[in-house]
Scaffold this active site. Structure first.
Site, PDB file in Angstrom:
ATOM      1  N   CYS A   1     -16.129  -9.219   5.813  1.00 44.02           N
ATOM      2  CA  CYS A   1     -15.536  -7.929   5.474  1.00 44.02           C
ATOM      3  C   CYS A   1     -14.305  -8.156   4.594  1.00 44.02           C
ATOM      4  O   CYS A   1     -13.359  -8.832   4.998  1.00 44.02           O
ATOM      5  CB  CYS A   1     -15.148  -7.188   6.751  1.00 44.02           C
ATOM      6  SG  CYS A   1     -14.324  -5.619   6.415  1.00 44.02           S
TER       7      CYS A   1
ATOM      8  N   CYS B   1       0.484   0.268  10.297  1.00 44.13           N
ATOM      9  CA  CYS B   1       0.018  -0.766   9.369  1.00 44.13           C
ATOM     10  C   CYS B   1       1.119  -1.622   8.738  1.00 44.13           C
ATOM     11  O   CYS B   1       2.021  -1.108   8.069  1.00 44.13           O
ATOM     12  CB  CYS B   1      -0.818  -0.137   8.268  1.00 44.13           C
ATOM     13  SG  CYS B   1      -1.598  -1.404   7.237  1.00 44.13           S
TER      14      CYS B   1
ATOM     15  N   CYS C   1     -19.442   1.713   8.950  1.00 42.73           N
ATOM     16  CA  CYS C   1     -18.648   1.090  10.003  1.00 42.73           C
ATOM     17  C   CYS C   1     -17.418   1.964  10.159  1.00 42.73           C
ATOM     18  O   CYS C   1     -16.603   2.048   9.236  1.00 42.73           O
ATOM     19  CB  CYS C   1     -18.268  -0.327   9.587  1.00 42.73           C
ATOM     20  SG  CYS C   1     -17.074  -1.095  10.695  1.00 42.73           S
TER      21      CYS C   1
ATOM     22  N   ARG D   1     -17.745  -3.031  18.158  1.00 43.18           N
ATOM     23  CA  ARG D   1     -16.949  -4.231  17.873  1.00 43.18           C
ATOM     24  C   ARG D   1     -15.622  -4.229  18.615  1.00 43.18           C
ATOM     25  O   ARG D   1     -14.803  -3.325  18.445  1.00 43.18           O
ATOM     26  CB  ARG D   1     -16.717  -4.350  16.348  1.00 43.18           C
ATOM     27  CG  ARG D   1     -16.014  -5.634  15.935  1.00 43.18           C
ATOM     28  CD  ARG D   1     -16.060  -5.871  14.431  1.00 43.18           C
ATOM     29  NE  ARG D   1     -17.418  -5.843  13.947  1.00 43.18           N
ATOM     30  CZ  ARG D   1     -17.911  -4.931  13.093  1.00 43.18           C
ATOM     31  NH1 ARG D   1     -17.129  -4.016  12.593  1.00 43.18           N
ATOM     32  NH2 ARG D   1     -19.174  -4.967  12.728  1.00 43.18           N
TER      33      ARG D   1
ATOM     34  N   CYS E   1     -19.296  -6.555   3.645  1.00 43.54           N
ATOM     35  CA  CYS E   1     -18.676  -5.287   4.002  1.00 43.54           C
ATOM     36  C   CYS E   1     -17.390  -5.180   3.200  1.00 43.54           C
ATOM     37  O   CYS E   1     -16.774  -6.192   2.887  1.00 43.54           O
ATOM     38  CB  CYS E   1     -18.382  -5.276   5.498  1.00 43.54           C
ATOM     39  SG  CYS E   1     -17.451  -3.833   6.050  1.00 43.54           S
TER      40      CYS E   1
ATOM     41  N   CYS F   1       0.832  -1.203   0.000  1.00 39.89           N
ATOM     42  CA  CYS F   1       0.000   0.000   0.000  1.00 39.89           C
ATOM     43  C   CYS F   1       0.873   1.262   0.000  1.00 39.89           C
ATOM     44  O   CYS F   1       1.856   1.348   0.738  1.00 39.89           O
ATOM     45  CB  CYS F   1      -0.905  -0.013   1.232  1.00 39.89           C
ATOM     46  SG  CYS F   1      -2.020   1.405   1.271  1.00 39.89           S
TER      47      CYS F   1
ATOM     48  N   CYS G   1       0.478   4.898   6.972  1.00 34.48           N
ATOM     49  CA  CYS G   1      -0.150   4.698   8.289  1.00 34.48           C
ATOM     50  C   CYS G   1       0.850   3.986   9.213  1.00 34.48           C
ATOM     51  O   CYS G   1       1.248   2.847   8.924  1.00 34.48           O
ATOM     52  CB  CYS G   1      -1.424   3.873   8.146  1.00 34.48           C
ATOM     53  SG  CYS G   1      -2.477   4.462   6.796  1.00 34.48           S
TER      54      CYS G   1
HETATM   55  N1  SAM Z   1      -6.673   0.430   3.212  1.00 30.68           N
HETATM   56  C1  SAM Z   1      -7.938   0.567   3.769  1.00 30.68           C
HETATM   57  C2  SAM Z   1      -8.021   1.677   4.791  1.00 30.68           C
HETATM   58  O1  SAM Z   1      -6.998   2.095   5.307  1.00 30.68           O
HETATM   59  O2  SAM Z   1      -9.138   2.108   5.060  1.00 30.68           O
HETATM   60  C3  SAM Z   1      -8.514  -0.701   4.365  1.00 30.68           C
HETATM   61  C4  SAM Z   1      -7.640  -1.637   5.160  1.00 30.68           C
HETATM   62  S1  SAM Z   1      -6.951  -0.985   6.668  1.00 30.68           S
HETATM   63  C5  SAM Z   1      -5.796  -2.244   7.109  1.00 30.68           C
HETATM   64  C6  SAM Z   1      -8.294  -1.099   7.834  1.00 30.68           C
HETATM   65  C7  SAM Z   1      -8.070  -0.657   9.251  1.00 30.68           C
HETATM   66  O3  SAM Z   1      -7.317  -1.622   9.960  1.00 30.68           O
HETATM   67  C8  SAM Z   1      -7.314   0.626   9.507  1.00 30.68           C
HETATM   68  O4  SAM Z   1      -8.105   1.759   9.338  1.00 30.68           O
HETATM   69  C9  SAM Z   1      -6.914   0.478  10.965  1.00 30.68           C
HETATM   70  O5  SAM Z   1      -7.894   1.050  11.790  1.00 30.68           O
HETATM   71  C10 SAM Z   1      -6.863  -1.044  11.159  1.00 30.68           C
HETATM   72  N2  SAM Z   1      -5.496  -1.509  11.445  1.00 30.68           N
HETATM   73  C11 SAM Z   1      -4.493  -1.638  10.559  1.00 30.68           C
HETATM   74  N3  SAM Z   1      -3.368  -2.085  11.150  1.00 30.68           N
HETATM   75  C12 SAM Z   1      -3.657  -2.230  12.467  1.00 30.68           C
HETATM   76  C13 SAM Z   1      -2.907  -2.657  13.593  1.00 30.68           C
HETATM   77  N4  SAM Z   1      -1.619  -2.978  13.502  1.00 30.68           N
HETATM   78  N5  SAM Z   1      -3.521  -2.711  14.797  1.00 30.68           N
HETATM   79  C14 SAM Z   1      -4.833  -2.371  14.902  1.00 30.68           C
HETATM   80  N6  SAM Z   1      -5.593  -1.965  13.865  1.00 30.68           N
HETATM   81  C15 SAM Z   1      -5.011  -1.882  12.662  1.00 30.68           C
HETATM   82  C1  DTB Z   2     -11.137  -2.764  11.755  1.00 32.37           C
HETATM   83  O1  DTB Z   2     -11.498  -1.786  12.428  1.00 32.37           O
HETATM   84  N1  DTB Z   2     -10.240  -3.641  12.135  1.00 32.37           N
HETATM   85  C2  DTB Z   2     -10.006  -4.650  11.101  1.00 32.37           C
HETATM   86  C3  DTB Z   2     -11.048  -4.237  10.025  1.00 32.37           C
HETATM   87  N2  DTB Z   2     -11.614  -3.036  10.555  1.00 32.37           N
HETATM   88  C4  DTB Z   2     -10.650  -4.087   8.623  1.00 32.37           C
HETATM   89  C5  DTB Z   2      -8.596  -4.721  10.669  1.00 32.37           C
HETATM   90  C6  DTB Z   2      -7.634  -4.968  11.806  1.00 32.37           C
HETATM   91  C7  DTB Z   2      -6.298  -5.159  11.211  1.00 32.37           C
HETATM   92  C8  DTB Z   2      -5.266  -5.537  12.226  1.00 32.37           C
HETATM   93  C9  DTB Z   2      -3.932  -5.687  11.620  1.00 32.37           C
HETATM   94  C10 DTB Z   2      -3.839  -6.763  10.575  1.00 32.37           C
HETATM   95  O2  DTB Z   2      -4.292  -7.906  10.796  1.00 32.37           O
HETATM   96  O3  DTB Z   2      -3.233  -6.507   9.503  1.00 32.37           O
HETATM   97 FE1  SF4 Z   3      -2.812   1.204   3.389  1.00 31.89          FE
HETATM   98 FE2  SF4 Z   3      -2.699   0.030   5.761  1.00 31.89          FE
HETATM   99 FE3  SF4 Z   3      -3.088   2.645   5.620  1.00 31.89          FE
HETATM  100 FE4  SF4 Z   3      -5.048   0.967   4.822  1.00 31.89          FE
HETATM  101  S1  SF4 Z   3      -4.251   1.195   6.904  1.00 31.89           S
HETATM  102  S2  SF4 Z   3      -4.336   2.801   3.772  1.00 31.89           S
HETATM  103  S3  SF4 Z   3      -3.799  -0.725   3.989  1.00 31.89           S
HETATM  104  S4  SF4 Z   3      -1.240   1.538   4.945  1.00 31.89           S
END
Ligand code: SAM
Ligand code: DTB
Ligand code: SF4
Length: 330
Positions: free
Chosen positions: A98, A61, A190, A262, A130, A54, A58
């Site tokens: 989802c 992430c 959501c 959730r 979702c 990506c 973030c």
């Molecule tokens: N790329 C899209 C976005 O950012 O909306 C969808 C996927 S993104 C991984 C979805 C959500 O996962 C993020 O908004 C964040 O709240 C959550 N998330 C990602 N990495 C995480 C982590 N290490 N611990 C907890 N939540 C995480």
């Molecule tokens: C949300 O609030 N938590 C989920 C879902 N929406 C997409 C994602 C959590 C991701 C945790 C880190 C991972 O497994 O990559």
């Molecule tokens: Fe990309 Fe992860 Fe950020 Fe979603 S949360 S926009 S997958 S870097």
């Protein structure tokens, strides 16, 4: 009388959040029991239809291309595979699937067409669909709605003030614009966030304030505890305590009484008694399945055992919606 209130002040929310813990949990539990079937928990399954690579930054992430993490990057999953996972999720008691993609935003290309096909296919299995695909415009939201999408996940993650310390490649306003497009397309919203990003209590209150003062409360609010992942800038972040999670959940329940709250990422680190406190305080949804998007999650077997111990049961799909009425009457 049910009070859905959209004009909360930060001061009011802060006072709730900072109450003596047991008073807070007791109040949240009382509100939960008045507004919802407290023995019912909605179960969602996650599937990463496009993983890693990506362009966003973030800091939490593992899927951001710029961090050196152990994530196995893969392109779009095949429709048949997604269908199988959806069926297995349904058979395992999930009412919602989802589908997540590591995209900054949706583009009008072949991959989006594939997502629309996936939405149609999963919707035909009578399970709520979702998606979480990053930013999207109104036309894209409408296309997803037309394909049968039920909910769109787009987290605001933290307060507006703290957001820029966590992400620099997009703004808080970008996030809000997408949520607006989702609402306009008549999809359910959501949206929630993460605790443990080095935020202050004020930031947590700010995040909840934004959600609770939207013209309509999100239908679901995921509260994630940061899962610190090796290679990300937040890899050494200390984990949030159960008391902080509990305060977040209870406050969310009090200010958004009808919303599905959730208990999301971070459950693997929580004991069953700790999770029980969260359900008591108003959490009524989880992500089930061995994996979240890329990180591990408790096994379905352990979760079912937990439900049995706590006297909880899974909620069925489309509860309380037009779609449920169609399913019942047709
Ligand atoms: N790329 C899209 C976005 O950012 O909306 C969808 C996927 S993104 C991984 C979805 C959500 O996962 C993020 O908004 C964040 O709240 C959550 N998330 C990602 N990495 C995480 C982590 N290490 N611990 C907890 N939540 C995480
Ligand atoms: C949300 O609030 N938590 C989920 C879902 N929406 C997409 C994602 C959590 C991701 C945790 C880190 C991972 O497994 O990559
Ligand atoms: Fe990309 Fe992860 Fe950020 Fe979603 S949360 S926009 S997958 S870097």
């Amino acid at each position: 009388m049910l009070m859905i209130k959209n004009n909360w002040t930060k001061k009011e929310i802060s006072e709730i959040y900072n109450r003596p813990l047991l008073d807070l949990v007791f109040e949240a539990a009382s509100i939960h029991r008045k507004n919802n079937d407290y023995s019912e928990v909605q179960i969602s399954s996650l599937i990463s239809i496009k993983t890693g690579g990506c362009p966003e930054d973030c800091s939490y992430c593992p899927q951001a291309a710029r961090y050196n993490t152990d994530v196995n990057t893969h392109g779009m999953m095949k429709l048949e595979e997604v269908k199988q996972v959806a069926q297995a999720a349904k058979d395992g008691g999930s009412s919602r699937l989802c589908m997540g993609a590591a995209w900054r935003e949706v583009r009008d290309n072949r991959d989006f067409d594939k997502v629309l096909e996936m939405v149609k296919t999963v919707n035909a299995l009578d399970i709520e669909v979702c998606c979480t695909l990053g930013m999207l415009n109104y036309e894209q939201a409408q296309k997803l709605k037309d394909a049968g999408l039920f909910a769109y996940n787009h987290n605001i993650d933290t307060s507006e003030e703290h957001y820029k310390n966590i992400i620099s490649t997009r703004t808080y306003d970008d996030r809000l614009k997408t949520i607006e497009n989702v609402r306009k397309a008549d999809l359910t919203v959501c949206s929630g966030g993460i605790v443990g990003l080095g935020e202050t209590v004020e930031d947590r209150v700010g995040m909840l304030h934004l959600l609770a003062t939207l013209p309509k409360h999100p239908e679901s609010v995921p509260i994630n505890a940061l899962v610190p992942v090796k290679g990300t800038p937040l890899e050494n972040q200390t984990r949030v305590s159960i008391w902080d999670m509990l305060r977040m959940i209870a406050t969310t329940r009090i200010i958004m009484p009808k919303t599905v709250v959730r208990l999301s990422a971070g459950r693997l680190e929580m004991t069953v008694p700790e999770q029980a406190l969260c359900f008591m305080a108003g959490a009524n949804s989880i992500f089930a399945g061995d994996k979240l998007l890329t990180t591990p999650n408790p096994s379905t077997q352990d979760d079912m055992q937990m439900f049995e111990t706590l006297g909880l049961h899974a909620r069925k799909a489309f509860k309380g919606t037009e779609r449920e009425k169609e399913v019942v009457t047709n």
